[in-house]
Structures are given as structure tokens and as C-alpha cells.
Design an enzyme around this catalytic site. Structure first.
Site, PDB file in Angstrom:
ATOM      1  CG  HIS A  94       5.473   1.068  -2.082  1.00 37.91           C
ATOM      2  ND1 HIS A  94       4.122   1.926  -2.148  1.00 37.91           N
ATOM      3  CD2 HIS A  94       4.929  -0.118  -1.729  1.00 37.91           C
ATOM      4  CE1 HIS A  94       3.047   1.217  -1.837  1.00 37.91           C
ATOM      5  NE2 HIS A  94       3.639  -0.063  -1.633  1.00 37.91           N
ATOM      6  CG  HIS A  96       1.491   0.005   2.505  1.00 38.94           C
ATOM      7  ND1 HIS A  96       0.144  -0.435   2.076  1.00 38.94           N
ATOM      8  CD2 HIS A  96       2.542  -0.576   1.792  1.00 38.94           C
ATOM      9  CE1 HIS A  96       0.580  -1.296   0.853  1.00 38.94           C
ATOM     10  NE2 HIS A  96       1.999  -1.215   0.705  1.00 38.94           N
ATOM     11  CG  ASP A 119       7.662  25.222   1.080  1.00 38.78           C
ATOM     12  OD1 ASP A 119       7.567  26.390   0.189  1.00 38.78           O
ATOM     13  OD2 ASP A 119       7.537  25.514   2.189  1.00 38.78           O
ATOM     14  CG  HIS A 168      -0.806  -0.106  -3.344  1.00 40.94           C
ATOM     15  ND1 HIS A 168      -0.206  -0.453  -4.333  1.00 40.94           N
ATOM     16  CD2 HIS A 168      -0.220  -0.550  -2.434  1.00 40.94           C
ATOM     17  CE1 HIS A 168       0.813  -1.398  -4.064  1.00 40.94           C
ATOM     18  NE2 HIS A 168       1.025  -1.161  -2.742  1.00 40.94           N
ATOM     19  CE1 TYR A 226      13.111  28.015   3.056  1.00 41.51           C
ATOM     20  CE2 TYR A 226      14.680  26.207   2.264  1.00 41.51           C
ATOM     21  CZ  TYR A 226      13.782  26.521   3.338  1.00 41.51           C
ATOM     22  OH  TYR A 226      13.533  25.924   4.300  1.00 41.51           O
TER      23      TYR A 226
END
Length: 231
Positions: A94, A96, A119, A168, A226
Site C-alpha cells: 500500500h 500513497h 503487460d 485514499h 515472454y
């Protein structure tokens, strides 16, 4: 306990400032040992320049602290809900980060405008609905996880390893903590590109579905070709 996983999660956390994804302590990374049913997460509010591998906090899937002198990240209940709901997740991030958070604050999903996005993310990167006043007051971090899970009720978190939480910021995930950070970096770049695309051309349409399919499935799934085998 889980010393190798602590080291991995520590290194993944240190990638956040190194890659410019966080300011101060605005982020966290966790990684899970599925066999033991334990996950490791960054302690809450500790400056990154002071962080050490032994500071990582060990939690179980019942939300109990198993080891660690510090309090775990305040976002731990969100990580916990995601680990419980999505068994293929090995690491969660997480942040910001500014570009992705800008889309989240606008309450907008990020459309797939090109192959860089395709991708890594199959289709748009969704923006979850706003939490209600009751959800925020009752158990904010836990309900953030539940709203993310709700967002993927008809989706595949392995195909779209990230989400925006309205007002958020972004969460991303992967097979381990390092891959979750990798996806966080890609999400930030994709968010920046998408914003610029819309500024350069009004009424932009998404990349054709067949182009998105080609780019996503050449890197993912049974027929991926790939890269190098086993890497």
C-alpha cells in the site's frame, strides 16, 4: 521466526522510497508464509531510515501478533482481509504514490490505453467504491479490505494485481513481496501515462481488446512466451 521472510519484506519495504513511491512513512509492504499461516508486515509509523529487518512484525491470519516488539502497520487489517480472501496472494503493498493516488482521489478507474498497462493489468485498474460513514466508523481498515474484495467479486485479482481505493490510494499485490512492489511501481507509471494521454487527446478510447489480450497473455498464463523459462 520467519527470518528469511522478514528480510524479504524489509527489502521490499525499502524499495518504496528507493523507487519514489512514498513520502515519509506513507506506505507498507507485507509478505505471507502460506504453509505456516503467518505473514510479516512493516511496523506502524517507523521512518524508513530507521527500519531494520528485525523490526518486522509477525501476524497470524486471525489478526493476532505472534512476534515483534512494535505495533504492526495500521493497514494490517486490510492486508489480513486480502490474504484471507485471495489465496494466491503472496505479498501486498500500500502506498500513497502521487499519480495513482490522484486517480483514487478522483474516484476513477484507470483505463487501459496502451501496451505498458496491458503487460501487467488485464483491463482497467478498478477504483473501489467509497466506504460509507458507518463502515469508516465501525472498522475502517478491515472494511477497506472488504470493499476491495467486493470490487473483485466478478474479477480476477491475479489478472489485475492492483486496485485504487477512492479518496485514499492504491494497493497492489503479487506472488511475493518483491513482485507486489514491482506491480506498485508499474501502477504508478501507468497512472502517470494515462493522465498524460487524456491531456493530449480528449475523448481518448482504450487500446483494442485484441491488443490487450496479446500483450497480457504473452506474459501470463499457460501459453506465455515472454522472457526466459523459469524466470
Amino acid at each position: 521466526m520467519l527470518e528469511e521472510l522478514k528480510q524479504q519484506v524489509y527489502e521490499a519495504n525499502m524499495e518504496l522510497p528507493a523507487k519514489g513511491l512514498i513520502t515519509y512513512t506513507w506506505g507498507n509492504v507485507s509478505g505471507i508464509d502460506r504453509e505456516k499461516g503467518l505473514f510479516v508486515i512493516k511496523p506502524s509509523g517507523v521512518p524508513y531510515e530507521e527500519l531494520k529487518p528485525e523490526d518486522m512484525v509477525v501476524m497470524n491470519l486471525q489478526g493476532e501478533k505472534i512476534e515483534g516488539e512494535m505495533n504492526p502497520s495500521s493497514d494490517t487489517p486490510t492486508h489480513l482481509e486480502l490474504y484471507r480472501a485471495f489465496e494466491t496472494l503472496g505479498g501486498i503493498v500500500h502506498t500513497h504514490s502521487p499519480w495513482a493516488t490522484s486517480w483514487a482521489q478522483a474516484g476513477r478507474s484507470i483505463p487501459c490505453y496502451g501496451t505498458t498497462h496491458a503487460d501487467y493489468f488485464y483491463g482497467e485498474i478498478p477504483c473501489a467504491r467509497s466506504l460509507t460513514k458507518e463502515e469508516i466508523e465501525d472498522d475502517y481498515e478491515k472494511n477497506t479490505g472488504k470493499v476491495i474484495i467486493e470490487t473483485f467479486a466478478d474479477g480476477n485479482p491475479d489478472y489485475v494485481p492492483g486496485v485504487l481505493c477512492t479518496n485514499h490510494g492504491p494497493f497492489t499485490w503479487g506472488k511475493d513481496a518483491a513482485q507486489a512492489v514491482h506491480n506498485a511501481v508499474v501502477l504508478e507509471e501507468v497512472a502517470k501515462m494515462a493522465y498524460r494521454t487524456e491531456q493530449l487527446k480528449n475523448q481518448t478510447v482504450g487500446a483494442p481488446g485484441y491488443l490487450q489480450d496479446k500483450h497480457f497473455f504473452r506474459k501470463h498464463g499457460a501459453n506465455a512466451y515472454y522472457g526466459q523459462p523459469g524466470k
